[in-house]
Write a protein that holds these residues in place. Structure first.
Motif, PDB file in Angstrom:
ATOM      1  N   GLU A  36       7.248   7.193  -9.516  1.00  0.00           N
ATOM      2  CA  GLU A  36       8.104   6.175 -10.137  1.00  0.00           C
ATOM      3  C   GLU A  36       8.397   5.027  -9.173  1.00  0.00           C
ATOM      4  O   GLU A  36       8.619   3.891  -9.596  1.00  0.00           O
ATOM      5  N   TYR A  37       8.381   5.335  -7.875  1.00  0.00           N
ATOM      6  CA  TYR A  37       8.759   4.341  -6.874  1.00  0.00           C
ATOM      7  C   TYR A  37       7.556   3.665  -6.220  1.00  0.00           C
ATOM      8  O   TYR A  37       7.671   2.534  -5.734  1.00  0.00           O
ATOM      9  N   VAL A  38       6.426   4.341  -6.178  1.00  0.00           N
ATOM     10  CA  VAL A  38       5.278   3.788  -5.454  1.00  0.00           C
ATOM     11  C   VAL A  38       4.168   3.294  -6.370  1.00  0.00           C
ATOM     12  O   VAL A  38       3.227   2.661  -5.895  1.00  0.00           O
ATOM     13  N   SER A  39       4.258   3.563  -7.660  1.00  0.00           N
ATOM     14  CA  SER A  39       3.213   3.099  -8.571  1.00  0.00           C
ATOM     15  C   SER A  39       3.286   1.581  -8.718  1.00  0.00           C
ATOM     16  O   SER A  39       4.336   0.968  -8.530  1.00  0.00           O
ATOM     17  N   GLY A  40       2.148   0.986  -9.066  1.00  0.00           N
ATOM     18  CA  GLY A  40       2.107  -0.472  -9.210  1.00  0.00           C
ATOM     19  C   GLY A  40       2.486  -1.173  -7.926  1.00  0.00           C
ATOM     20  O   GLY A  40       3.285  -2.112  -7.934  1.00  0.00           O
ATOM     21  N   LEU A  91       0.830  -1.215   0.000  1.00  0.00           N
ATOM     22  CA  LEU A  91       0.000   0.000   0.000  1.00  0.00           C
ATOM     23  C   LEU A  91       0.864   1.264   0.000  1.00  0.00           C
ATOM     24  O   LEU A  91       0.412   2.327   0.430  1.00  0.00           O
ATOM     25  N   ARG A  92       2.092   1.161  -0.497  1.00  0.00           N
ATOM     26  CA  ARG A  92       3.018   2.302  -0.425  1.00  0.00           C
ATOM     27  C   ARG A  92       2.526   3.493  -1.234  1.00  0.00           C
ATOM     28  O   ARG A  92       2.862   4.639  -0.922  1.00  0.00           O
ATOM     29  N   ASP A  93       1.731   3.243  -2.275  1.00  0.00           N
ATOM     30  CA  ASP A  93       1.188   4.370  -3.043  1.00  0.00           C
ATOM     31  C   ASP A  93       0.220   5.189  -2.186  1.00  0.00           C
ATOM     32  O   ASP A  93       0.227   6.426  -2.224  1.00  0.00           O
ATOM     33  N   ALA A 131       2.191   7.126   0.518  1.00  0.00           N
ATOM     34  CA  ALA A 131       2.777   8.338  -0.064  1.00  0.00           C
ATOM     35  C   ALA A 131       1.706   9.403  -0.275  1.00  0.00           C
ATOM     36  O   ALA A 131       1.964  10.603  -0.103  1.00  0.00           O
ATOM     37  N   GLY A 132       0.493   8.973  -0.637  1.00  0.00           N
ATOM     38  CA  GLY A 132      -0.597   9.919  -0.834  1.00  0.00           C
ATOM     39  C   GLY A 132      -0.999  10.638   0.442  1.00  0.00           C
ATOM     40  O   GLY A 132      -1.392  11.810   0.399  1.00  0.00           O
ATOM     41  N   TRP A 133      -0.890   9.953   1.598  1.00  0.00           N
ATOM     42  CA  TRP A 133      -1.217  10.591   2.869  1.00  0.00           C
ATOM     43  C   TRP A 133      -0.335  11.807   3.131  1.00  0.00           C
ATOM     44  O   TRP A 133      -0.756  12.765   3.755  1.00  0.00           O
ATOM     45  N   PHE A 134       0.900  11.761   2.632  1.00  0.00           N
ATOM     46  CA  PHE A 134       1.842  12.853   2.851  1.00  0.00           C
ATOM     47  C   PHE A 134       1.948  13.787   1.642  1.00  0.00           C
ATOM     48  O   PHE A 134       2.816  14.651   1.594  1.00  0.00           O
ATOM     49  N   GLY A 135       1.074  13.584   0.657  1.00  0.00           N
ATOM     50  CA  GLY A 135       1.091  14.419  -0.534  1.00  0.00           C
ATOM     51  C   GLY A 135       2.283  14.198  -1.428  1.00  0.00           C
ATOM     52  O   GLY A 135       2.674  15.078  -2.192  1.00  0.00           O
ATOM     53  N   LEU A 136       2.878  12.996  -1.383  1.00  0.00           N
ATOM     54  CA  LEU A 136       4.101  12.713  -2.140  1.00  0.00           C
ATOM     55  C   LEU A 136       3.864  11.722  -3.279  1.00  0.00           C
ATOM     56  O   LEU A 136       4.819  11.284  -3.910  1.00  0.00           O
ATOM     57  N   GLU A 137       2.602  11.399  -3.529  1.00  0.00           N
ATOM     58  CA  GLU A 137       2.322  10.379  -4.532  1.00  0.00           C
ATOM     59  C   GLU A 137       2.824  10.776  -5.913  1.00  0.00           C
ATOM     60  O   GLU A 137       3.369   9.956  -6.649  1.00  0.00           O
TER      61      GLU A 137
END
Length: 331
Positions: free
Chosen positions: A147-151, A131-133, A136-142
């Motif tokens: 490149e690193y959290v997609s898929g 669930l890393r994507d 990252a979205g919780w911190f506004g970094l998605e």
């Protein structure tokens, strides 16, 4: 059973089996060290390995290792990926020790409770990576880290940065640089760890704690530090295995550690749980027998062969091939 295929491809099956077995062995060291000291099975160790694979992948991506970068830069990227994988896995191992084990050990909790804690930590770590994507979205970094959290729940492949070159022939198989790198690195790291545990002050503290924690504490050994160093060393070995795995296999995913972890645990039990040299021997034997079995019965039987081997060994030698515990290791 296809004996003709086995014997005609025996050199290739043996060498590639040793390469896979070397990876199993490095992961197995984490299981065998924790069991030797705490008499516990750290089932979250598979996720320690998995996080190392992602650290290696992300490092190669960040350093632009997806093209022809030249020999010098390739070496820099490989070294950086190795240290990143070892650092990531070591950090996850220490976090596990601090939050999943230490509070229970201080309360003298039953081993079953620690085992359940390890299984729970394993699922938590795997799902966090899956669930890393969203994290990252919780911190506004998605967007910045896309490149690193997609898929997040599919296979992610590492660029092929190391060119395989044929070195010499064994029968009809050409041994490559990657084969030697994986097998040689695993053996060297195993030897280094074995000598550290046998000869260094911290290593003697680990063995003393494994043999008799109360007496070791009376003699001035810091048991908490010994346990921390045990988890740290196991994490470093898992990180090295993760790096070699990414070079050999080239892809990972959030649940990649599950099957590898089970195989590594099998290797540890096969060689003698709690025995460092047994972990290496068990891993190499498991890797080779798996390959031979898949040649005889078909690739779909590969995992079956591995676990049948474990059952057979335990029926005739329950302590494993070597069977000597970490606490009884001779200097």
């Amino acid at each position: 059973m296809n004996f003709d295929f086995l014997f005609s491809n025996l050199p290739e099956l043996t060498v590639t089996g040793l390469a896979f077995g070397a990876i199993y062995a490095l992961i197995a060291l984490g299981y065998t060290m924790v069991y030797g000291v705490l008499q516990l099975i750290n089932f979250a160790h598979s996720e320690v390995f998995m996080y190392g694979t992602f650290a290696a992948l992300w490092t190669v991506m960040a350093l632009g290792g997806d093209g022809d970068v030249g020999t010098g830069r390739t070496i820099v990227i490989l070294v950086a990926a190795l240290f990143a994988a070892m650092a990531m896995s070591a950090a996850i191992a220490l976090i596990l020790e601090k939050f999943a084990y230490r509070p229970l050990l201080k309360r003298n909790a039953p081993r079953l409770i620690a085992l359940i804690s390890a299984i729970g930590a394993s699922f938590v770590l795997a799902e966090l990576m899956g669930l890393r994507d969203r994290v990252a979205g919780w911190f506004g970094l998605e967007d910045n880290l896309s490149e690193y959290v997609s898929g997040a729940r599919i296979n992610r492949s590492m660029p092929s940065i190391l060119q395989r070159q044929d070195l010499f022939s064994i029968g009809n198989y050409r041994v490559t640089t990657l084969d030697l790198l994986v097998i040689g690195s695993a053996i060297l790291m195993m030897v280094a760890l074995d000598q550290f545990v046998r000869r260094s002050r911290l290593g003697r503290g680990i063995r003393a704690t494994a043999q008799d924690p109360e007496t070791a504490a009376l003699m001035g050994v810091n048991a908490t530090r010994a346990v921390q160093v045990t988890f740290l060393l196991g994490g470093i070995m898992a990180g090295a295995a993760a790096f070699l795995y990414m070079l050999k296999i080239g892809s990972t995913r959030y649940d990649a550690g599950f099957l590898l972890g089970v195989k590594a645990f099998t290797a540890a039990v096969l060689g003698g749980i709690g025995n460092l040299r047994g972990a290496l021997l068990g891993g190499l034997v498991l890797g080779v027998v798996e390959n031979w079995g898949s040649a005889l019965f078909g690739s779909e039987w590969r995992d079956v062969v591995a676990f049948v081997l474990l059952v057979v060994i335990l029926l005739f030698r329950p302590t494993g091939i070597l069977g000597e515990s970490l606490g009884k290791a001779r200097t």
